[in-house]
Design an enzyme around this catalytic site. Structure first.
Site, PDB file in Angstrom:
ATOM      1  N   TRP A  24     -10.636  15.937 -52.631  1.00 44.68           N
ATOM      2  CA  TRP A  24     -10.257  17.356 -52.662  1.00 44.68           C
ATOM      3  C   TRP A  24      -8.765  17.546 -52.895  1.00 44.68           C
ATOM      4  O   TRP A  24      -8.297  18.666 -53.076  1.00 44.68           O
ATOM      5  CB  TRP A  24     -10.698  18.080 -51.389  1.00 44.68           C
ATOM      6  CG  TRP A  24     -10.345  17.374 -50.123  1.00 44.68           C
ATOM      7  CD1 TRP A  24      -9.220  17.540 -49.396  1.00 44.68           C
ATOM      8  CD2 TRP A  24     -11.130  16.395 -49.444  1.00 44.68           C
ATOM      9  NE1 TRP A  24      -9.246  16.715 -48.303  1.00 44.68           N
ATOM     10  CE2 TRP A  24     -10.408  16.000 -48.304  1.00 44.68           C
ATOM     11  CE3 TRP A  24     -12.377  15.801 -49.692  1.00 44.68           C
ATOM     12  CZ2 TRP A  24     -10.885  15.045 -47.403  1.00 44.68           C
ATOM     13  CZ3 TRP A  24     -12.848  14.853 -48.796  1.00 44.68           C
ATOM     14  CH2 TRP A  24     -12.113  14.497 -47.672  1.00 44.68           C
ATOM     15  N   ARG A  25      -8.015  16.439 -52.888  1.00 47.51           N
ATOM     16  CA  ARG A  25      -6.580  16.567 -53.168  1.00 47.51           C
ATOM     17  C   ARG A  25      -6.272  16.419 -54.655  1.00 47.51           C
ATOM     18  O   ARG A  25      -5.128  16.591 -55.060  1.00 47.51           O
ATOM     19  CB  ARG A  25      -5.799  15.520 -52.361  1.00 47.51           C
ATOM     20  CG  ARG A  25      -5.790  15.849 -50.881  1.00 47.51           C
ATOM     21  CD  ARG A  25      -5.019  14.874 -50.049  1.00 47.51           C
ATOM     22  NE  ARG A  25      -5.039  15.298 -48.654  1.00 47.51           N
ATOM     23  CZ  ARG A  25      -4.688  14.536 -47.633  1.00 47.51           C
ATOM     24  NH1 ARG A  25      -4.278  13.304 -47.844  1.00 47.51           N
ATOM     25  NH2 ARG A  25      -4.751  15.003 -46.407  1.00 47.51           N
ATOM     26  N   GLU A  37     -12.670  21.978 -46.605  1.00 44.38           N
ATOM     27  CA  GLU A  37     -12.226  22.297 -45.243  1.00 44.38           C
ATOM     28  C   GLU A  37     -13.405  22.649 -44.343  1.00 44.38           C
ATOM     29  O   GLU A  37     -13.400  22.306 -43.169  1.00 44.38           O
ATOM     30  CB  GLU A  37     -11.181  23.417 -45.243  1.00 44.38           C
ATOM     31  CG  GLU A  37      -9.852  23.038 -45.892  1.00 44.38           C
ATOM     32  CD  GLU A  37      -9.113  21.880 -45.197  1.00 44.38           C
ATOM     33  OE1 GLU A  37      -9.424  21.560 -44.039  1.00 44.38           O
ATOM     34  OE2 GLU A  37      -8.230  21.281 -45.841  1.00 44.38           O
ATOM     35  N   GLN A  42     -16.551  19.695 -39.720  1.00 40.61           N
ATOM     36  CA  GLN A  42     -17.813  19.198 -39.246  1.00 40.61           C
ATOM     37  C   GLN A  42     -17.759  17.747 -38.794  1.00 40.61           C
ATOM     38  O   GLN A  42     -18.353  17.368 -37.808  1.00 40.61           O
ATOM     39  CB  GLN A  42     -18.764  19.310 -40.465  1.00 40.61           C
ATOM     40  CG  GLN A  42     -20.170  19.432 -40.160  1.00 40.61           C
ATOM     41  CD  GLN A  42     -20.420  20.561 -39.219  1.00 40.61           C
ATOM     42  OE1 GLN A  42     -19.947  21.671 -39.395  1.00 40.61           O
ATOM     43  NE2 GLN A  42     -21.125  20.250 -38.161  1.00 40.61           N
ATOM     44  N   TYR A 120      -8.837  29.311 -39.693  1.00 41.71           N
ATOM     45  CA  TYR A 120      -8.416  27.983 -40.143  1.00 41.71           C
ATOM     46  C   TYR A 120      -8.619  27.840 -41.655  1.00 41.71           C
ATOM     47  O   TYR A 120      -7.699  27.467 -42.391  1.00 41.71           O
ATOM     48  CB  TYR A 120      -9.175  26.864 -39.398  1.00 41.71           C
ATOM     49  CG  TYR A 120      -8.892  25.536 -40.029  1.00 41.71           C
ATOM     50  CD1 TYR A 120      -7.650  24.936 -39.849  1.00 41.71           C
ATOM     51  CD2 TYR A 120      -9.803  24.931 -40.886  1.00 41.71           C
ATOM     52  CE1 TYR A 120      -7.328  23.757 -40.486  1.00 41.71           C
ATOM     53  CE2 TYR A 120      -9.501  23.747 -41.531  1.00 41.71           C
ATOM     54  CZ  TYR A 120      -8.270  23.160 -41.323  1.00 41.71           C
ATOM     55  OH  TYR A 120      -7.950  22.005 -41.977  1.00 41.71           O
ATOM     56  N   ASP A 138      -5.925  23.246 -37.127  1.00 43.99           N
ATOM     57  CA  ASP A 138      -7.169  22.666 -36.617  1.00 43.99           C
ATOM     58  C   ASP A 138      -6.843  21.811 -35.384  1.00 43.99           C
ATOM     59  O   ASP A 138      -5.702  21.825 -34.890  1.00 43.99           O
ATOM     60  CB  ASP A 138      -7.874  21.849 -37.717  1.00 43.99           C
ATOM     61  CG  ASP A 138      -7.103  20.595 -38.101  1.00 43.99           C
ATOM     62  OD1 ASP A 138      -5.958  20.411 -37.628  1.00 43.99           O
ATOM     63  OD2 ASP A 138      -7.656  19.775 -38.857  1.00 43.99           O
ATOM     64  N   CYS A 192      -0.713  10.705 -34.976  1.00 40.81           N
ATOM     65  CA  CYS A 192      -0.737  11.401 -33.674  1.00 40.81           C
ATOM     66  C   CYS A 192      -2.199  11.566 -33.256  1.00 40.81           C
ATOM     67  O   CYS A 192      -2.701  12.657 -33.034  1.00 40.81           O
ATOM     68  CB  CYS A 192      -0.027  12.752 -33.802  1.00 40.81           C
ATOM     69  SG  CYS A 192       0.449  13.471 -32.224  1.00 40.81           S
ATOM     70  N   CYS A 198       3.332   6.248 -31.859  1.00 39.56           N
ATOM     71  CA  CYS A 198       4.651   6.896 -31.946  1.00 39.56           C
ATOM     72  C   CYS A 198       5.660   6.069 -32.735  1.00 39.56           C
ATOM     73  O   CYS A 198       6.579   6.617 -33.342  1.00 39.56           O
ATOM     74  CB  CYS A 198       5.178   7.219 -30.554  1.00 39.56           C
ATOM     75  SG  CYS A 198       4.048   8.286 -29.634  1.00 39.56           S
TER      76      CYS A 198
END
Ligand code: ADE
Length: 349
Positions: A24-25, A37, A42, A120, A138, A192, A198
């Site tokens: 989708w990019r 999206e 889902q 969203y 999200d 994250c 981190c």
């Protein structure tokens, strides 16, 4: 440059360097952003990829989706769960054709009026398709922001979610805000995570949770809803190469999906009693055999299916049910646990 601006610039650079190559990019049309999206709400990315690719072959445009049969749309969604999302996509495509001449609105207010299209997804369309300064928040983004700002309140509360949305919007730069927005989503998915990495994070120098050593304690969330166990005795009724199936009624969790008929049951089953009940519904049956137990989860349920085969003497019609061949089953939208069962019983027909 202040710390926040530096952090967002670092995030944008990180995203451009490390973003995953995802179907989708390749082309951010509003339709593709919308479908991807909704699918991504889902389940995880690796599951969505083949569904998205198949969907775009079957329904390449809003118009193609609007003109398709609902059954074909549900079938393409089969296995993703929450089928109301597929029904809403179909209804919304029709709405976009009739009310918006087939073109997606390019403002958030009108997007939000479309059936099933929530804040969203509207934010994602504004950000990724129209490249606007729009927040698409999200669960991934909430986790990132809760840590970045060391938010010690429950992020499932509506008022906290509102604040996080406003905060996310305020963090987006004027130039290429979509890179930062998708970067926040990607960071939540890759770095994250529930257990954060981190050491790899472009935001670690400005992250308040990291500074305080709170990163693994945040975010604070509601306790998970308990899963409900279901035990179902599934009747596989054969008659001359055909098997009896039923379609779930509208309003039920699996509405519009086909499955084998079943009784909800307690652990102990009396097969003679079940056979007698079956006979009262469809006439003479002969018990054949038991198949292996199948487990499948949907929404908050964990179902255990106990399939048993009977041979029916007659092809009796039963309201809400239909007799089909195994080939027909493969073409129908089927509930996922029962789909696995249909693959096993294919060898019996
Ligand atoms: N999860 C939700 N939206 C996403 C996106 N656009 N890319 C990757 N993962 C996502």
């Amino acid at each position: 440059m202040d710390q926040e601006k530096k952090d967002m610039a670092a995030l944008s650079d990180w995203f451009m360097r490390f973003k995953r190559v995802l179907p989708w990019r390749e082309n951010h049309s509003p339709y593709r952003v919308w479908v991807s999206e909704v699918m991504l709400q889902q389940t995880q990315v690796s599951v969505v990829i083949p569904y998205f690719e198949r969907w775009m072959e079957l329904f390449p445009t809003t118009q193609a989706l609007a003109q398709s049969d609902l059954d074909a749309v549900i079938k393409a969604w089969e296995g993703l769960g929450y089928y109301s999302r597929a029904r809403n996509l179909h209804a919304a495509a029709r709405e976009i054709m009739t009310k918006h001449a087939g073109r997606f609105p390019s403002n958030k207010e009108d997007l939000l009026k479309i059936k099933g299209l929530g804040p969203y997804t509207a934010g994602a369309i504004m950000a990724f398709a129209y490249k606007q300064r729009a927040a698409a928040v999200d669960g991934n983004v909430r986790r990132v922001i809760a840590r970045y700002d060391a938010i010690e309140e429950n992020i499932d509360l509506a008022k906290v979610q509102k604040r996080i949305e406003a905060r996310t919007h305020s963090l987006l730069p004027e130039i290429d805000p979509h890179h930062t927005m998708e970067g926040l989503i990607e960071l939540g998915a890759l770095v994250c995570e529930r257990v954060p990495k981190c050491g790899k994070c472009p935001l670690s120098s400005g992250c308040k949770a990291f500074a305080k050593g709170f990163e693994t304690q945040l975010p604070i969330r509601n306790k998970r809803q308990k899963t409900v166990s279901l035990h179902r005795l599934v009747w596989i009724l054969f008659h001359e190469g055909h098997v009896l199936i039923r379609k779930e009624k509208k309003g039920k969790v699996m509405a519009d999906l086909w499955h084998f008929p079943f009784f909800e049951m307690n652990k102990n089953i009396d097969l003679e009693q079940v056979s007698a009940e079956l006979e009262s519904l469809i006439g003479k049956v002969t018990y054949d055999q038991e198949l292996d137990v199948i487990k499948h989860g949907f929404t908050r349920y964990q179902a255990t299916l106990y399939p048993h085969i009977w041979q029916a003497k007659n092809r009796t019609d039963l309201p809400g049910h239909t007799w089909v061949s195994i080939d027909e089953i493969s073409k129908l939208p089927f509930c996922s646990g029962h789909r696995s069962l249909s693959e096993i019983i294919a060898s019996y027909l």
